[in-house]
Design an enzyme around this catalytic site. Structure first.
Site, PDB file in Angstrom:
ATOM      1  N   MET A 318      13.109  -5.738  -7.067  1.00  0.00           N
ATOM      2  CA  MET A 318      12.255  -5.542  -8.240  1.00  0.00           C
ATOM      3  C   MET A 318      10.841  -6.089  -7.992  1.00  0.00           C
ATOM      4  O   MET A 318       9.846  -5.466  -8.354  1.00  0.00           O
ATOM      5  CB  MET A 318      12.861  -6.216  -9.461  1.00  0.00           C
ATOM      6  CG  MET A 318      12.227  -5.771 -10.756  1.00  0.00           C
ATOM      7  SD  MET A 318      12.230  -7.089 -11.973  1.00  0.00           S
ATOM      8  CE  MET A 318      11.236  -8.306 -11.152  1.00  0.00           C
ATOM      9  N   GLY A 319      10.775  -7.257  -7.328  1.00  0.00           N
ATOM     10  CA  GLY A 319       9.471  -7.820  -6.992  1.00  0.00           C
ATOM     11  C   GLY A 319       8.687  -6.886  -6.079  1.00  0.00           C
ATOM     12  O   GLY A 319       7.509  -6.601  -6.312  1.00  0.00           O
ATOM     13  N   TRP A 321       9.007  -3.764  -5.781  1.00  0.00           N
ATOM     14  CA  TRP A 321       8.622  -2.557  -6.504  1.00  0.00           C
ATOM     15  C   TRP A 321       7.271  -2.739  -7.200  1.00  0.00           C
ATOM     16  O   TRP A 321       6.466  -1.819  -7.271  1.00  0.00           O
ATOM     17  CB  TRP A 321       9.712  -2.196  -7.527  1.00  0.00           C
ATOM     18  CG  TRP A 321       9.275  -1.159  -8.509  1.00  0.00           C
ATOM     19  CD1 TRP A 321       9.233   0.194  -8.309  1.00  0.00           C
ATOM     20  CD2 TRP A 321       8.773  -1.386  -9.829  1.00  0.00           C
ATOM     21  NE1 TRP A 321       8.742   0.813  -9.426  1.00  0.00           N
ATOM     22  CE2 TRP A 321       8.458  -0.127 -10.371  1.00  0.00           C
ATOM     23  CE3 TRP A 321       8.573  -2.532 -10.604  1.00  0.00           C
ATOM     24  CZ2 TRP A 321       7.937   0.022 -11.654  1.00  0.00           C
ATOM     25  CZ3 TRP A 321       8.063  -2.385 -11.873  1.00  0.00           C
ATOM     26  CH2 TRP A 321       7.749  -1.123 -12.387  1.00  0.00           C
ATOM     27  N   HIS A 322       7.003  -3.984  -7.689  1.00  0.00           N
ATOM     28  CA  HIS A 322       5.704  -4.239  -8.313  1.00  0.00           C
ATOM     29  C   HIS A 322       4.572  -4.082  -7.306  1.00  0.00           C
ATOM     30  O   HIS A 322       3.455  -3.746  -7.666  1.00  0.00           O
ATOM     31  CB  HIS A 322       5.659  -5.662  -8.897  1.00  0.00           C
ATOM     32  CG  HIS A 322       6.290  -5.772 -10.244  1.00  0.00           C
ATOM     33  ND1 HIS A 322       7.561  -6.279 -10.421  1.00  0.00           N
ATOM     34  CD2 HIS A 322       5.866  -5.428 -11.475  1.00  0.00           C
ATOM     35  CE1 HIS A 322       7.862  -6.256 -11.712  1.00  0.00           C
ATOM     36  NE2 HIS A 322       6.861  -5.729 -12.376  1.00  0.00           N
ATOM     37  N   GLY A 323       4.865  -4.360  -6.051  1.00  0.00           N
ATOM     38  CA  GLY A 323       3.842  -4.247  -5.022  1.00  0.00           C
ATOM     39  C   GLY A 323       4.214  -5.129  -3.847  1.00  0.00           C
ATOM     40  O   GLY A 323       4.872  -6.152  -4.033  1.00  0.00           O
TER      41      GLY A 323
END
Lengths: 385, 76
Positions: A318-319, A321-323
């Site tokens: 998930m982290g 995915w943020h960038g």
């Protein structure tokens, strides 16, 4: 013009609502109109940046072709589904996002091919369809349904992340006049609440963020984290409320994305209240599936170890995915670690089991959780690293 | 079948209250979380040969022992 920013967009929104409301009140299906309106808004928003528009069109076609091809192959397989084929299509569907994130990270690897606004959110929707085709739950994908679901302009760039089966149920069963009018009323209220959140409260909170910029002392760091966390909440929850309200008026009962996140008693509860559609997506399509594979394959000696690894993997992805920047990766790992520790503590601690229902315990737990969450936002903001 | 499901639930929820109250809300009572829910899905697949994917059912469709039993019955 940008989504939900500036007077131009809101004027356009009013223009788009008028035919929608007329159709809705006459109990006519909204799907074709909604899809056309979405396509128009997306083209108008992306128009100044023609490269992005072309990327987006390429992405849309690629995902549609992948989904249709996989669907027809999967149908032929029946009960004997091939996992290798599934993974191949999963990778294909994910590839544009991976390329875009790698290019964004500035690792000297520049394929600007798929860098357009909204790719992160659109990918969730097409991945979900591939996964559920494999599961055998999605049995058909019509062109108009796919376009309607993927393009809905209100949730195009920022969520909430809807699920295709839920969405298409709304599309296939338009509300009657009374229900639609109620939906419009609720939608307008949500839209208004979103405007207040995003353009008044978030901007006020942002003054605090500017005030505590470049924190030096512990106190300034605390001030910065709280202001940043509150700002992020009003900005994002406000955007979500505007997107949800707009969806309602277009006949789609988009899912909620925030539910009083700062009252959470523990980190698990926080993720049931903060950016809910994202965390539920990860729960259903990554965490649960990882855990099921781990349990079946007996990868870990105990269920607690398995769960801890599951939480870490889930939140790390998930982290990322943020960038692919250090602050986002650390943010993901941090929350993975918190979830794993919470799980171990709640399962093992006699103290927890004995006191968890008592008022003082809940108060202390809430206070600790709030501060852990705010520290997470400090990591996320990039002010630390 | 019902007995087997209750055995399963008792093991996963680590509480025999699931036997006494068929309509108890497993999620609200913190007897079942996302992790235990996953274990339940694997166990249902292994014992009954019924594959239920995590995104297929809403939480409200499987929140009580009776609803879980009804779901398995409908699928078998």
């Amino acid at each position: 013009m940008e989504f939900f920013g500036g007077i131009q967009f809101f004027l356009l929104l009013i223009l788009i609502f008028v035919p929608a409301v007329i159709l809705g009140v006459l109990e006519k299906p909204l799907q074709k109109y909604r899809t056309a309106a979405s396509a128009l808004v997306i083209v108008l928003v992306l128009w100044p940046n023609r490269g992005q528009l072309i990327s987006f069109a390429a992405f849309f076609l690629l995902e549609f072709v992948l989904i249709r091809c996989y669907l027809s192959l999967r149908r032929q397989q029946g009960e004997e589904r091939s996992t290798a084929l599934y993974r191949l299509f999963l990778a294909g569907s994910l590839l544009p996002l991976v390329l875009s994130k790698l290019s964004e990270a500035g690792l000297g690897f520049e394929i600007g091919l798929f860098q357009f606004l909204g790719i992160s959110y659109l990918t969730f929707r097409s991945l979900q369809m591939i996964i559920e085709i494999y599961d055998g739950i999605i049995k058909d994908v019509r062109w108009l349904d796919f376009a309607d679901f993927l393009l809905l302009f209100s949730t195009f760039s920022c969520g909430p992340i809807d699920r295709s089966r839920r969405y298409l149920k709304d599309a296939a069963n338009p509300p009657d006049r009374q229900e639609y009018l109620e939906l419009v009323g609720d939608g307008l209220l949500r839209l208004l609440a979103g405007v207040i959140y995003k353009f008044i409260l978030a901007i006020l909170a942002h003054k605090g963020v500017v005030f505590f910029q470049d924190p030096q002392s512990l106190l300034e760091y605390i001030g910065y984290s709280y202001c940043y966390g509150v700002y992020l909440f009003f900005d994002f929850a406000g955007y979500s409320a505007m997107a949800i309200g707009t969806s309602y008026i277009l006949g789609i009962k988009a899912p909620e994305n925030f539910c009083k996140p700062f009252v959470s008693i523990d980190i698990k509860e926080f993720w049931n209240r903060w950016h809910m559609t994202l965390s539920f997506w990860f729960r259903d399509f990554l965490f649960s599936r990882f855990m099921m594979m781990a349990i079946k394959g007996k990868w870990f000696s105990s269920r607690l170890t398995g769960a801890s690894v599951g939480f870490l993997v889930n939140m790390a992805v998930m982290g990322a995915w943020h960038g692919l920047a250090l602050n986002y990766l650390l943010y993901g790992l941090y929350h993975g670690l918190l979830l794993a520790c919470t799980e171990i503590y709640q399962k093992k601690s006699v103290f927890y089991k004995k006191h968890k229902k008592e008022r003082w315990y809940r108060l202390v737990s809430w206070f600790i959780t709030l501060n852990l969450v705010m520290f997470g936002f400090l990591l996320f903001s990039g002010a630390l690293v | 079948m019902e007995e087997k499901v209750l055995d399963l639930l008792e093991e996963i929820c680590e509480d025999d209250v699931v036997r006494e109250d068929g309509d108890i809300n497993l999620f609200e009572e913190e007897l079942l979380d996302s992790l235990a829910f996953t274990e339940l899905l694997v166990a249902i697949e292994e014992q009954f040969g019924i594959i239920i994917s995590p995104s297929e059912v809403e939480r409200t469709d499987v929140e009580t022992p009776n609803k879980i039993i009804a779901l398995i019955r409908a699928r078998s």
